[in-house]
Scaffold this motif. Structure first.
Motif, PDB file in Angstrom:
ATOM      1  N   PRO A 162       8.238 -57.115 -27.847  1.00 57.96           N
ATOM      2  CA  PRO A 162       9.339 -57.138 -26.879  1.00 57.96           C
ATOM      3  C   PRO A 162      10.581 -56.441 -27.433  1.00 57.96           C
ATOM      4  O   PRO A 162      11.028 -56.746 -28.540  1.00 57.96           O
ATOM      5  N   SER A 163      11.128 -55.521 -26.651  1.00 61.15           N
ATOM      6  CA  SER A 163      12.262 -54.731 -27.130  1.00 61.15           C
ATOM      7  C   SER A 163      13.510 -55.583 -27.329  1.00 61.15           C
ATOM      8  O   SER A 163      14.364 -55.268 -28.159  1.00 61.15           O
ATOM      9  N   ALA A 164      13.619 -56.667 -26.539  1.00 58.63           N
ATOM     10  CA  ALA A 164      14.773 -57.560 -26.683  1.00 58.63           C
ATOM     11  C   ALA A 164      14.600 -58.535 -27.840  1.00 58.63           C
ATOM     12  O   ALA A 164      15.518 -59.305 -28.149  1.00 58.63           O
ATOM     13  N   GLY A 165      13.446 -58.500 -28.467  1.00 59.30           N
ATOM     14  CA  GLY A 165      13.211 -59.357 -29.618  1.00 59.30           C
ATOM     15  C   GLY A 165      12.477 -60.641 -29.272  1.00 59.30           C
ATOM     16  O   GLY A 165      12.569 -61.151 -28.146  1.00 59.30           O
ATOM     17  N   ILE A 166      11.784 -61.178 -30.231  1.00 62.15           N
ATOM     18  CA  ILE A 166      11.056 -62.444 -30.062  1.00 62.15           C
ATOM     19  C   ILE A 166      12.004 -63.581 -29.641  1.00 62.15           C
ATOM     20  O   ILE A 166      11.665 -64.388 -28.761  1.00 62.15           O
ATOM     21  N   PRO A 167      13.228 -63.678 -30.217  1.00 62.69           N
ATOM     22  CA  PRO A 167      14.113 -64.801 -29.845  1.00 62.69           C
ATOM     23  C   PRO A 167      14.557 -64.792 -28.390  1.00 62.69           C
ATOM     24  O   PRO A 167      15.083 -65.805 -27.897  1.00 62.69           O
ATOM     25  N   SER A 168      14.375 -63.678 -27.691  1.00 56.26           N
ATOM     26  CA  SER A 168      14.786 -63.618 -26.279  1.00 56.26           C
ATOM     27  C   SER A 168      13.824 -64.395 -25.383  1.00 56.26           C
ATOM     28  O   SER A 168      14.110 -64.622 -24.206  1.00 56.26           O
ATOM     29  N   LEU A 169      12.692 -64.818 -25.913  1.00 60.23           N
ATOM     30  CA  LEU A 169      11.669 -65.530 -25.146  1.00 60.23           C
ATOM     31  C   LEU A 169      11.814 -67.032 -25.306  1.00 60.23           C
ATOM     32  O   LEU A 169      12.500 -67.517 -26.217  1.00 60.23           O
ATOM     33  N   SER A 170      11.153 -67.785 -24.439  1.00 60.41           N
ATOM     34  CA  SER A 170      11.113 -69.235 -24.595  1.00 60.41           C
ATOM     35  C   SER A 170      10.330 -69.570 -25.850  1.00 60.41           C
ATOM     36  O   SER A 170       9.572 -68.747 -26.368  1.00 60.41           O
ATOM     37  N   LEU A 171      10.495 -70.781 -26.358  1.00 59.26           N
ATOM     38  CA  LEU A 171       9.786 -71.180 -27.570  1.00 59.26           C
ATOM     39  C   LEU A 171       8.273 -71.090 -27.383  1.00 59.26           C
ATOM     40  O   LEU A 171       7.545 -70.670 -28.292  1.00 59.26           O
ATOM     41  N   ALA A 172       7.801 -71.455 -26.184  1.00 57.26           N
ATOM     42  CA  ALA A 172       6.364 -71.385 -25.908  1.00 57.26           C
ATOM     43  C   ALA A 172       5.882 -69.940 -25.918  1.00 57.26           C
ATOM     44  O   ALA A 172       4.810 -69.622 -26.451  1.00 57.26           O
ATOM     45  N   ASP A 173       6.685 -69.049 -25.319  1.00 61.85           N
ATOM     46  CA  ASP A 173       6.300 -67.635 -25.284  1.00 61.85           C
ATOM     47  C   ASP A 173       6.402 -66.992 -26.664  1.00 61.85           C
ATOM     48  O   ASP A 173       5.645 -66.084 -26.994  1.00 61.85           O
ATOM     49  N   GLN A 174       7.344 -67.465 -27.462  1.00 63.79           N
ATOM     50  CA  GLN A 174       7.428 -66.951 -28.832  1.00 63.79           C
ATOM     51  C   GLN A 174       6.146 -67.281 -29.598  1.00 63.79           C
ATOM     52  O   GLN A 174       5.581 -66.435 -30.300  1.00 63.79           O
ATOM     53  N   GLU A 175       5.679 -68.496 -29.430  1.00 65.94           N
ATOM     54  CA  GLU A 175       4.445 -68.907 -30.102  1.00 65.94           C
ATOM     55  C   GLU A 175       3.258 -68.088 -29.598  1.00 65.94           C
ATOM     56  O   GLU A 175       2.380 -67.698 -30.376  1.00 65.94           O
ATOM     57  N   GLN A 176       3.253 -67.794 -28.292  1.00 59.70           N
ATOM     58  CA  GLN A 176       2.162 -66.992 -27.720  1.00 59.70           C
ATOM     59  C   GLN A 176       2.179 -65.570 -28.269  1.00 59.70           C
ATOM     60  O   GLN A 176       1.124 -64.975 -28.497  1.00 59.70           O
ATOM     61  N   GLU A 177       3.373 -65.011 -28.488  1.00 56.76           N
ATOM     62  CA  GLU A 177       3.465 -63.674 -29.071  1.00 56.76           C
ATOM     63  C   GLU A 177       2.829 -63.626 -30.457  1.00 56.76           C
ATOM     64  O   GLU A 177       2.253 -62.605 -30.863  1.00 56.76           O
ATOM     65  N   VAL A 178       2.928 -64.736 -31.166  1.00 57.17           N
ATOM     66  CA  VAL A 178       2.352 -64.804 -32.513  1.00 57.17           C
ATOM     67  C   VAL A 178       0.856 -65.104 -32.451  1.00 57.17           C
ATOM     68  O   VAL A 178       0.020 -64.360 -32.974  1.00 57.17           O
TER      69      VAL A 178
END
Length: 543
Positions: A417-433
């Motif tokens: 994500p160009s806006a960075g991982i922190p721009s996502l919800s905590l659940a979506d951050q975990e999904q990115e990983v």
């Protein structure tokens, strides 16, 4: 006239009637027609006999009649089914003129390796085709850069019997050498020997011999020799910075072409088409090594109440201020600040411990990775390759090659994500990983354990998410503007920048889509080692 005739067991007297005049006329006419037809048939046969000019038509007619009388029905006997003709195999060679286009290869006072290899390739091609050999070229001109992966693909799809790569050398030496894969098969040994000896006999300043593996040892191979599926060898014909070698190269080019062609023919005479050889004849004579590194699982202490942590998005950059050991001051302060989050901005080590940790980001493939892998293998350096899920989906062969070559495979998120991982919800951050983690585990049986934040954007929350997913976050203490493929930095300036920024515990970030990085990587490794630095394994810091 009367006569007796028996009918139904009784004898009766029958009086024969005389034929009428009409009946007799009809009979005469019928016989006349029959005789006329017969005469016309004979005349026609005589006419045709003369036209055919063989005098045998009547004999054939008589013979046919005789055969029929003897029981020959004249039916056509079925012919034996004709088998399709098999095209003879044509000896085929894949000829690989090294470098080309924006990749000049070795450069000595304006004399470029790409020009020399192209000239020799043209001479060899002409000679081979004159002797009935089919030639497949890995590049069709001198203005196009062909990536190593593409060269291998061209060779493997060509059904060639042999692969010959043409190069020139650079350095303090002089003379000719030929390379083959380590643990090569007998046919590869013979091909390399035949070609090398033929070129030496044509005239070189020094016979440097036949060598296996790369110049770093026999535990690695040049990419094109390791990945082509036919017998292959690589020729280094003279040093481009040596005057005598250059004179020989120019004056004996036609002789080299004839020598290489004859050596190929001699090998083919001994073995025949490689497509007809057994697997054992084509494969290496020794087994490859076992024990590939397949990742690891980190048991990080869990960080509770992640949602209560700061979600402020921070943009990482090492800054320009350094300490007396050339270490960026920002890396030291952030390393101390976030040391409890399993994060590395620099590797804290003794200042006398001059170790470098090389990392490369793989957002998308631009043709550089095969060359980078080849250089790393040649220099015996292991790195961390951070890949996104789309990259792994699109280039699984390269991901497998990274693993097989003993490098570490790192996680660079699912979508970057160009806006960075922190721009996502905590659940979506975990999904990115974990989305990328699970894909790599399923398709490559590899457990990733290192993560690089896209664009270097992170937060205290996102660090905690990564920690709780069993990952270590890897930032960098050196990076520069190298990722714009349409505006690549100057190679000489970039190399000097890499050298000037060396420091103990350095984490170097290079983007693998950069041709500048690709072209100077080998020189950077050599220069760093000359200055006493060691390229270390990232797993060493986790022991």
């Amino acid at each position: 006239m009367k006569y007796i005739r028996e009918k139904d067991g009784k004898r009766i007297i029958v009086e024969k009637k005389k034929h009428t005049r009409v009946w007799m006329i009809q009979a005469v006419l019928k016989w006349s027609v029959c005789i006329s037809v017969l005469c016309l048939t004979v005349l026609l046969c005589i006419f045709l006999d003369k036209k055919l000019d063989d005098g045998k038509l009547m004999d054939k007619i008589v013979s046919t009649v005789s055969n029929i009388e003897e029981g020959d029905t004249g039916e056509k006997v079925p012919e034996t089914e004709t088998q399709p003709m098999i095209e003879p195999h044509v000896l085929t060679v894949c000829l690989d003129p090294g470098h080309g286009g924006t990749d000049p290869g070795c450069d000595s006072d304006g004399r470029l390796e790409k020009d020399d290899t192209w000239a020799l390739a043209q001479a060899v091609k002409k000679e081979m085709e004159a002797q009935g050999i089919k030639v497949v070229m890995t590049r069709e001109d001198n203005d196009t850069k062909v990536f190593l992966k593409e060269r291998v693909a061209i060779a493997n799809s060509s059904d060639a019997d042999y692969y010959i790569s043409l190069h020139r050398n650079l350095g303090d030496g002089y003379g000719n050498e030929t390379w083959k894969a380590a643990n090569s098969s007998k046919i590869v040994d013979d091909l390399a020997s035949n070609v090398h000896n033929a070129v030496v006999e044509a005239g070189v300043s020094r016979d440097r011999g036949i060598k296996a593996g790369t110049d770093t040892g026999e535990d690695s191979d040049y990419y094109v020799l390791n990945n082509t599926n036919m017998p292959a060898c690589l020729l280094e014909i003279g040093f481009i910075n040596n005057g005598e070698d250059n004179n020989l190269y120019d004056s004996k080019m036609e002789e080299y072409a004839k020598a290489i062609t004859q050596a190929v023919k001699d090998t083919y005479s001994a073995y025949g088409p490689t497509g007809e050889l057994s697997t054992e004849e084509l494969e290496s004579t020794e087994e490859g090594g076992d024990g590939l590194f397949t990742g690891m699982t980190l048991n990080n202490p869990k960080i509770d109440n992640v949602s209560a942590l700061s979600s402020e998005i921070l943009n990482w950059g090492q800054g320009s201020n350094v300490d007396e050991f050339n270490r960026p001051a920002g890396t030291l302060s952030y390393q101390e600040k976030y040391k409890d989050y399993s994060a590395d901005f620099i590797i804290p080590t003794a200042t006398s411990d001059k170790k470098i940790y090389l990392t490369l980001d793989e957002g998308y493939e631009y043709g550089c990775t095969p060359s980078i892998l080849s250089t790393l293998k040649e220099k015996d350096v292991k790195a961390v390759f951070f890949v996104t899920k789309p990259y792994a989906e699109k280039d699984p062969d390269l991901v497998r090659q990274i693993i097989d070559d003993g490098h570490i495979l790192g996680n660079h998120s699912v979508t970057h994500p160009s806006a960075g991982i922190p721009s996502l919800s905590l659940a979506d951050q975990e999904q990115e990983v974990m989305g990328n983690h699970e894909f790599i585990k399923k398709n490559f049986n590899y457990d990733m354990f290192l993560f690089r934040f896209p664009a270097g954007k992170f937060s205290e929350q996102s660090l905690a998410v990564l920690n709780n997913c069993g990952y270590r976050s890897v930032f960098w203490s050196f990076a520069y503007l190298d990722y714009d493929v349409n505006n690549q930095p100057n190679e000489a300036e970039s190399l000097q920048k890499m050298i000037d920024k060396l420091h103990p515990g350095a984490i170097y970030l290079l983007h693998a889509e950069s041709w500048t990085n690709t072209n100077v990587l080998g020189q950077f490794i050599d220069k760093a080692r000359e200055l006493g630095y060691e390229f270390a394994l990232y797993t060493d810091i986790l022991q």
